[in-house]
Design an enzyme around this catalytic site. Structure first.
Site, short mmCIF file in Angstrom:
data_model
loop_
_atom_site.label_atom_id
_atom_site.label_comp_id
_atom_site.label_asym_id
_atom_site.label_seq_id
_atom_site.Cartn_x
_atom_site.Cartn_y
_atom_site.Cartn_z
CG ASP A 196 114.25 -65.15 84.47
OD1 ASP A 196 114.09 -65.44 85.51
OD2 ASP A 196 114.25 -65.63 83.36
NE ARG A 253 116.47 -75.56 84.52
CZ ARG A 253 115.58 -76.25 85.07
NH1 ARG A 253 115.48 -77.67 85.11
NH2 ARG A 253 114.54 -75.51 85.45
CG ASP A 292 112.58 -66.64 80.09
OD1 ASP A 292 112.81 -66.93 78.88
OD2 ASP A 292 112.46 -67.37 81.24
CD GLU A 340 115.84 -69.03 80.61
OE1 GLU A 340 115.81 -68.03 81.68
OE2 GLU A 340 114.50 -69.52 80.16
CE LYS A 343 109.16 -67.31 80.95
NZ LYS A 343 108.99 -68.27 81.99
CE LYS A 369 117.04 -67.31 84.82
NZ LYS A 369 115.88 -67.85 85.25
CG ASP A 403 109.99 -70.66 80.09
OD1 ASP A 403 110.75 -69.68 79.82
OD2 ASP A 403 109.11 -70.71 80.38
#
Length: 461
Positions: free
Chosen positions: A251, A314, A233, A312, A240, A228, A310
């Site tokens: 992230d 996956r 993010d 995102e 967030k 990933k 949020d």
């Protein structure tokens, strides 16, 4: 930066590694003055404790380094190695090497304790140099440390300097060093290449989203690593709060860890065919950001209802896993800083992993203990499949209720893995929240050393 062992030297200061039970046997071999000094300082052999002793001329004679009890060593891995790195300037050698993995762990701990993140501020490294212990594969340990340093550097670098373009540059640099080939599909080309989720998540950012695809090796079993690469993010339109956004430079920790593992594999010239897939994006906000309630169609045709922008990670992994499954490897591994639920379940130090393959799970558990890289198996719990099925679409990217968040995320990813004999997903944290021996606060690799150790058995190399 890099860390290396020192050349053998006749003047190297001997290190005596002692557990608490060893001290009664060791003290009689010291001079009366040395015994008095050790007693005065209260040296007890606890993990990471170190006492320097002089000879009758006042020159360094030896250093006693505490190993601690077996329980201490389990709780404070790398403590002895970190203590060696903290010794005064000089060259040191281990006079008596603990057998097996312990000697390797101490030597690796020394190398890992040499890490400094010095991109933005000069930071002096340790002054103690260590001769590689007898029986240790010095080159292998140096390459493992270098790979870990790569992972840490990538995670520690703020998003201003580590966007999708910089992540691509890091991958290309690695491929160039070891003879890999890299293809990048960027921006609107992602739509034409049928990678719609990667494009949708990253389209609102100033720096274009991309799918990075590296291949290396021509013979042997096939291994595909998917990491990933969400370089920052914000949470998207489900923004967030500031307290949650502060660490989001990490992230892309899954991509950073995959790159570290790939470096280990290529440096060791493992006889396998390696593929690395990294969906590199920023989850940002603008007029074309994707929205809660949108229904997206993934590469493999499954539809996904967006109940939280949020969630995102996956989504971008889904397209990459579907692509990986179209040329089924012998082993497929995804690594991601995916869910806060994993941290609630096992904390920041354990790397939870999911697999349906019992032999793979057993190999990972054994390898984790051998290389001091703790992992913990979590279940693909079938009854929770209904939690990721919203009814209006095939899948829900953020099931309501808040239960089993790491498991439902893993189940979501498994829907995009087809015809692959072996699959494992790691839901890592990628961050050391407070300093520990050989692990300063900041980015850290998790699961990579474990996988590297397990691969020969798992793939029959």
């Amino acid at each position: 930066m890099s860390a290396r062992f020192a050349e053998e030297s006749a003047e190297a200061i001997p290190l005596h590694l002692l557990a608490p039970d060893d001290i009664p046997d060791e003290l009689p071999s010291l001079t009366a003055a040395q015994r008095a000094w050790v007693t005065h300082l209260g040296f007890s052999g606890k993990a990471g404790e170190a006492v320097s002793l002089a000879d009758t001329e006042g020159a360094p004679a030896m250093v006693l380094v505490g190993l601690g009890t077996a329980r201490d060593r389990a709780r404070e891995r790398f403590a002895a190695g970190a203590a060696i790195a903290g010794l005064p300037k000089g060259t040191y050698r281990i006079a008596a090497t603990p057998g097996g993995a312990a000697g390797h762990e101490i030597a690796l701990g020394y190398l890992l304790a040499c890490y400094r993140f010095d991109r933005y501020r000069t930071q002096p490294g340790p002054e103690a140099a260590l001769v590689a212990p007898d029986g240790c594969d010095a080159n292998r340990l140096e390459q493992i440390a270098a790979a870990e340093f790569l992972t840490r550097d990538l995670i520690n670098t703020p998003a201003e300097d580590m966007g999708p373009d910089a992540l691509e540059a890091a991958l290309r640099g690695l491929a160039g060093r070891y003879g890999g080939e890299v293809n990048s599909t960027e921006g609107a080309a992602l739509i034409a290449a049928n990678l719609p989720l990667i494009h949708t998540v990253g389209r609102a950012a100033a720096r274009a989203p991309r799918l990075l695809d590296m291949t290396w090796g021509e013979n042997g079993p096939a291994l595909t690593l998917v990491g990933k690469g969400v370089c920052f993010d914000t949470g998207g339109l489900n923004l967030k709060p500031s307290a949650s956004m502060g660490l989001m430079k990490k992230d892309m920790g899954g991509a950073a860890t995959v790159l570290g593992l790939a470096r280990m594999i290529m440096a060791a010239n493992m006889p396998l065919r390696l593929r690395v897939l990294i969906p590199a994006v920023e989850n940002a906000i603008s007029g074309n950001a994707f929205r809660p309630g949108d229904i997206l169609t993934a590469r493999n045709g499954l539809t996904v209802e967006i109940n939280n922008t949020d969630a995102e990670g996956r989504l971008v992994l889904a397209d990459a896993l579907a692509l990986a499954s179209e040329t089924p490897p012998d082993l497929l591994v995804s690594m991601a800083t995916l869910t806060g639920a994993a941290r609630v379940a096992v904390g920041p130090d354990l790397a939870p992993f999911y697999t349906d393959d019992e032999a793979l799970a057993a190999a990972l558990a054994t390898a984790a203990g051998a290389v001091a890289d703790p992992v913990w198996r979590m279940p693909f719990h079938e009854p929770y499949e209904t939690m990721i099925e919203p009814g209006i679409a095939d899948l829900d990217n953020a099931p309501k209720g808040g239960f089993a968040g790491s498991i439902t995320a893993a189940l979501f990813l498994r829907r995009f893995v087809a015809d692959t004999p072996r699959y494992a997903h790691f839901d890592i944290y990628g961050w050391q929240p407070s300093a520990a021996p050989a692990r300063p606060k900041g980015g850290v690799g998790q699961g990579a050393r474990c996988l590297f150790e397990a691969l020969p058995k798992v793939l029959g190399l």
